[in-house]
Every structure is written in C-alpha cells, then in structure tokens.
Design a protein around this motif. Structure first.
Motif, PDB file in Angstrom:
ATOM      1  N   ILE A   1      54.226  -4.348   5.833  1.00 18.71           N
ATOM      2  CA  ILE A   1      54.614  -3.508   6.965  1.00 18.71           C
ATOM      3  C   ILE A   1      55.328  -4.347   8.025  1.00 18.71           C
ATOM      4  CG2 ILE A   1      53.767  -2.034   8.830  1.00 18.71           C
ATOM      5  CD1 ILE A   1      51.406  -1.292   7.013  1.00 18.71           C
ATOM      6  N   ASN A   2      54.788  -5.519   8.307  1.00 17.49           N
ATOM      7  CA  ASN A   2      55.406  -6.381   9.314  1.00 17.49           C
ATOM      8  C   ASN A   2      56.825  -6.785   8.903  1.00 17.49           C
ATOM      9  OD1 ASN A   2      53.230  -6.355  11.092  1.00 17.49           O
ATOM     10  ND2 ASN A   2      52.265  -8.138  10.153  1.00 17.49           N
ATOM     11  N   ASP A   3      57.025  -7.051   7.635  1.00 15.84           N
ATOM     12  CA  ASP A   3      58.362  -7.419   7.161  1.00 15.84           C
ATOM     13  C   ASP A   3      59.329  -6.252   7.351  1.00 15.84           C
ATOM     14  OD1 ASP A   3      57.520  -9.927   6.440  1.00 15.84           O
ATOM     15  OD2 ASP A   3      57.220  -9.435   4.322  1.00 15.84           O
ATOM     16  N   LEU A   4      58.849  -5.047   7.083  1.00 11.79           N
ATOM     17  CA  LEU A   4      59.707  -3.872   7.244  1.00 11.79           C
ATOM     18  C   LEU A   4      60.041  -3.625   8.716  1.00 11.79           C
ATOM     19  CD1 LEU A   4      57.954  -1.522   4.653  1.00 11.79           C
ATOM     20  CD2 LEU A   4      60.283  -2.426   4.489  1.00 11.79           C
ATOM     21  N   VAL A   5      59.059  -3.843   9.583  1.00 12.08           N
ATOM     22  CA  VAL A   5      59.314  -3.697  11.019  1.00 12.08           C
ATOM     23  C   VAL A   5      60.321  -4.753  11.476  1.00 12.08           C
ATOM     24  CG1 VAL A   5      58.302  -3.870  13.320  1.00 12.08           C
ATOM     25  CG2 VAL A   5      57.104  -2.608  11.518  1.00 12.08           C
ATOM     26  N   ALA A   6      60.167  -5.972  10.969  1.00 11.81           N
ATOM     27  CA  ALA A   6      61.105  -7.044  11.332  1.00 11.81           C
ATOM     28  C   ALA A   6      62.523  -6.708  10.890  1.00 11.81           C
ATOM     29  CB  ALA A   6      60.645  -8.355  10.706  1.00 11.81           C
ATOM     30  N   ASP A   7      62.636  -5.991   9.757  1.00 15.97           N
ATOM     31  CA  ASP A   7      63.955  -5.572   9.269  1.00 15.97           C
ATOM     32  C   ASP A   7      64.428  -4.289   9.939  1.00 15.97           C
ATOM     33  OD1 ASP A   7      63.988  -7.729   7.550  1.00 15.97           O
ATOM     34  OD2 ASP A   7      63.188  -6.601   5.834  1.00 15.97           O
ATOM     35  N   ARG A   8      63.603  -3.766  10.847  1.00 11.26           N
ATOM     36  CA  ARG A   8      63.909  -2.512  11.561  1.00 11.26           C
ATOM     37  C   ARG A   8      64.127  -1.361  10.576  1.00 11.26           C
ATOM     38  NH1 ARG A   8      62.205  -5.943  14.613  1.00 11.26           N
ATOM     39  NH2 ARG A   8      63.148  -6.486  16.639  1.00 11.26           N
ATOM     40  N   ASP A   9      63.256  -1.300   9.574  1.00 13.16           N
ATOM     41  CA  ASP A   9      63.341  -0.208   8.595  1.00 13.16           C
ATOM     42  C   ASP A   9      63.090   1.131   9.292  1.00 13.16           C
ATOM     43  OD1 ASP A   9      63.217   0.951   5.796  1.00 13.16           O
ATOM     44  OD2 ASP A   9      61.193   1.423   6.498  1.00 13.16           O
ATOM     45  N   PRO A  10      64.045   2.065   9.235  1.00 16.35           N
ATOM     46  CA  PRO A  10      63.908   3.329   9.984  1.00 16.35           C
ATOM     47  C   PRO A  10      62.647   4.117   9.620  1.00 16.35           C
ATOM     48  CG  PRO A  10      66.153   3.060   9.194  1.00 16.35           C
ATOM     49  CD  PRO A  10      65.342   1.978   8.552  1.00 16.35           C
ATOM     50  N   HIS A  11      62.329   4.188   8.329  1.00 14.73           N
ATOM     51  CA  HIS A  11      61.139   4.946   7.915  1.00 14.73           C
ATOM     52  C   HIS A  11      59.876   4.333   8.498  1.00 14.73           C
ATOM     53  CE1 HIS A  11      58.108   6.957   5.515  1.00 14.73           C
ATOM     54  NE2 HIS A  11      57.690   5.777   5.066  1.00 14.73           N
ATOM     55  N   THR A  12      59.768   3.022   8.438  1.00 16.11           N
ATOM     56  CA  THR A  12      58.571   2.351   8.953  1.00 16.11           C
ATOM     57  C   THR A  12      58.438   2.540  10.463  1.00 16.11           C
ATOM     58  OG1 THR A  12      58.780   0.694   7.206  1.00 16.11           O
ATOM     59  CG2 THR A  12      57.356   0.143   9.064  1.00 16.11           C
ATOM     60  N   LEU A  13      59.549   2.399  11.171  1.00 18.45           N
ATOM     61  CA  LEU A  13      59.505   2.584  12.619  1.00 18.45           C
ATOM     62  C   LEU A  13      59.092   4.009  12.989  1.00 18.45           C
ATOM     63  CD1 LEU A  13      62.736   0.650  13.730  1.00 18.45           C
ATOM     64  CD2 LEU A  13      60.362  -0.174  13.661  1.00 18.45           C
ATOM     65  N   ALA A  14      59.622   4.976  12.245  1.00 18.91           N
ATOM     66  CA  ALA A  14      59.263   6.368  12.524  1.00 18.91           C
ATOM     67  C   ALA A  14      57.814   6.639  12.143  1.00 18.91           C
ATOM     68  CB  ALA A  14      60.203   7.302  11.765  1.00 18.91           C
ATOM     69  N   PHE A  15      57.367   6.085  11.032  1.00 23.84           N
ATOM     70  CA  PHE A  15      56.006   6.335  10.550  1.00 23.84           C
ATOM     71  C   PHE A  15      54.972   5.867  11.568  1.00 23.84           C
ATOM     72  CE2 PHE A  15      52.110   5.501   8.251  1.00 23.84           C
ATOM     73  CZ  PHE A  15      52.026   6.545   7.344  1.00 23.84           C
ATOM     74  N   PHE A  16      55.216   4.699  12.179  1.00 27.60           N
ATOM     75  CA  PHE A  16      54.250   4.144  13.132  1.00 27.60           C
ATOM     76  C   PHE A  16      54.631   4.453  14.587  1.00 27.60           C
ATOM     77  CE2 PHE A  16      53.616   1.487   9.357  1.00 27.60           C
ATOM     78  CZ  PHE A  16      52.242   1.596   9.211  1.00 27.60           C
ATOM     79  N   GLU A  17      55.616   5.343  14.756  1.00 24.72           N
ATOM     80  CA  GLU A  17      56.054   5.784  16.089  1.00 24.72           C
ATOM     81  C   GLU A  17      56.469   4.594  16.959  1.00 24.72           C
ATOM     82  OE1 GLU A  17      52.854   8.155  17.632  1.00 24.72           O
ATOM     83  OE2 GLU A  17      53.205   9.802  16.233  1.00 24.72           O
ATOM     84  N   LEU A  18      57.340   3.778  16.378  1.00 21.62           N
ATOM     85  CA  LEU A  18      57.784   2.564  17.059  1.00 21.62           C
ATOM     86  C   LEU A  18      59.245   2.649  17.494  1.00 21.62           C
ATOM     87  CD1 LEU A  18      56.242  -0.076  14.583  1.00 21.62           C
ATOM     88  CD2 LEU A  18      55.179   0.915  16.639  1.00 21.62           C
ATOM     89  N   THR A  19      59.847   3.787  17.303  1.00 26.56           N
ATOM     90  CA  THR A  19      61.296   3.889  17.528  1.00 26.56           C
ATOM     91  C   THR A  19      61.692   3.661  18.991  1.00 26.56           C
ATOM     92  OG1 THR A  19      61.015   6.290  17.712  1.00 26.56           O
ATOM     93  CG2 THR A  19      61.707   5.410  15.573  1.00 26.56           C
ATOM     94  N   ASP A  20      60.791   3.851  19.932  1.00 23.48           N
ATOM     95  CA  ASP A  20      61.129   3.697  21.351  1.00 23.48           C
ATOM     96  C   ASP A  20      60.821   2.289  21.886  1.00 23.48           C
ATOM     97  OD1 ASP A  20      62.009   6.303  21.492  1.00 23.48           O
ATOM     98  OD2 ASP A  20      60.051   7.088  22.106  1.00 23.48           O
ATOM     99  N   LEU A  21      60.299   1.409  21.024  1.00 23.33           N
ATOM    100  CA  LEU A  21      59.964   0.060  21.477  1.00 23.33           C
ATOM    101  C   LEU A  21      61.207  -0.816  21.531  1.00 23.33           C
ATOM    102  CD1 LEU A  21      56.614  -0.752  19.606  1.00 23.33           C
ATOM    103  CD2 LEU A  21      56.956   0.352  21.828  1.00 23.33           C
ATOM    104  N   SER A  22      61.178  -1.772  22.426  1.00 24.76           N
ATOM    105  CA  SER A  22      62.266  -2.738  22.514  1.00 24.76           C
ATOM    106  C   SER A  22      62.146  -3.760  21.398  1.00 24.76           C
ATOM    107  CB  SER A  22      62.210  -3.453  23.871  1.00 24.76           C
ATOM    108  OG  SER A  22      61.037  -4.249  23.955  1.00 24.76           O
TER     109      SER A  22
END
Length: 223
Positions: free
Chosen positions: A93-114
């Motif tokens: 999951i951390n690797d996907l967040v680091a790659d700014r994977d759209p699905h992962t960001l949306a799944f964990f509601e991270l799209t509004d984070l800097s």
C-alpha cells in the motif's frame, strides 16, 4: 407436500487429509420429489435422474459457499488466497501511495492530502488493513474446490445397493401390476434389476404369484 432428504458431504484437503462425512438436509418437491420416490421404489440409482443431479448441483453450491466461509474463518491459507480474504501487505500500500496510484488514494480517502502529507502517511498506522478482495481492482475470487481441494456431495441412501425384503417387494410389485395396463416391461426391468438384492426367495416367482392373485393371466417371465 415436500419431503426432507438426507445428503452427506466430505472435503478432501489433500493426500491423506480429509474430513469425515458431514450431514446435510434438503427439501424435495415437484419433479425432484417424484424422481426420488421412483428411484427408491424401483431401486434405480439416483444419478440416472437429471432432476436429482440438479438437486445435488444446487446443494453443492450452497455447501461450497458455507465451507469456504468456515475454512476462511479458520484461517485456511489456501482458501484465503483463492478468495482474497487476507489483509493487503502494508508495504504494498505504501508503495502505491508513493507512486500516487489513483485507486489507492481514493480507496483510503487521501486525494486531498498534499505531497508532504502523503509522504508521511503510513499504512502500518491503520487500525485495520483491507482485505485483498476489497482493495484490489477487478479482483476475481476462485473456489478452492475448483483446484486443490475437493468437495464430494451425495445422497445418503443408495437404493440400487440396499437389500430388498419380501414386504417391500410385494408392495411394489402390486403397485406396478395395478399400473401396468398390460405392459409389463417396468415389472420385468424391476425383477432383473432387483434380483440380486432380494434374499427372500425368487423375485420372479413372487411376481408370478402376485399376478395370479390379481387375476392377471398374460404375465410371463421368459426363462
């Protein structure tokens, strides 16, 4: 009115590893009930009736679903792998967040984070990790019983194997003669099929005796 019929099933997990037979019940009505009663009366194997094969198929699906749930609750690794019912690796999951994977960001509601907040976010801090089946896009579960494990479902009774006593044979033959209307093919098939199951004399002689009692004069058994 429906009748309740006993089934049994067993699970094979691998070589020298299997469950005991487990009881299961189903209700039969309509054509399935008629087929079941006919098979029992005439001592015909259940698998010769498509209606009863359909019953077993339906029971298989229901039992399969229950056993998958049971095995998953007991942390069976193979079942969890097939169904995706195990937590996603937090490092993945951390690797996907680091790659700014759209699905992962949306799944964990991270799209509004800097970007700075995303770099500090860590899946290891989550209270609960999602299961693979819930997290992965387009995840397709498979059944452990399609490969690896086996599920056997069958009727408890096997009418083509059980001994036939004189009382049952007499009752059945009387019914068959009364329904024959001059066509004795079903009766002859019954005698041939059940002869090895009948230990109270000769089934053909019993049939001839019943025919005589009913005043039937055109029934013969070829030697």
């Amino acid at each position: 009115m429906a009748i309740t019929v006993e089934l049994q099933y067993g699970v094979v997990f691998g070589k020298c590893d299997a469950s005991d037979w487990i009881e299961w019940e189903i209700d039969l009505d309509g054509e399935a009930k008629e087929a079941y009663l006919k098979a029992k009366k005439l001592r015909i194997a259940f698998d010769e009736f498509p209606e009863l094969e359909a019953v077993l198929s339906a029971a298989y699906e229901e039992i399969e679903e229950q056993e998958i749930d049971n095995l998953s609750e007991f942390d069976d690794e193979y079942v969890q792998e097939c169904t995706g019912r195990y937590p996603v690796d937090p490092d993945e999951i951390n690797d996907l967040v680091a790659d700014r994977d759209p699905h992962t960001l949306a799944f964990f509601e991270l799209t509004d984070l800097s970007d700075e907040e995303l770099d500090e976010w860590d899946a290891n801090d989550l209270d609960e990790l999602p299961d693979v089946c819930d997290f992965q896009e387009n995840f397709e579960p498979s059944s452990p019983f399609d490969g690896g494990y086996l599920l056997n479902v069958e009727f408890v009774e096997h009418p083509e194997e059980d001994d036939l006593d004189e009382d049952e044979a007499t009752e059945t033959l009387r019914e068959l003669f009364q329904e024959a209307n001059g066509d004795y093919s079903v009766i002859k098939d019954y005698i041939e099929r059940c002869d090895s199951l009948f230990y109270d004399g000769d089934l053909a002689d019993l049939a001839a005796q019943i025919a005589e009692e009913l005043g039937i004069t055109d029934f013969t058994i070829e030697e």
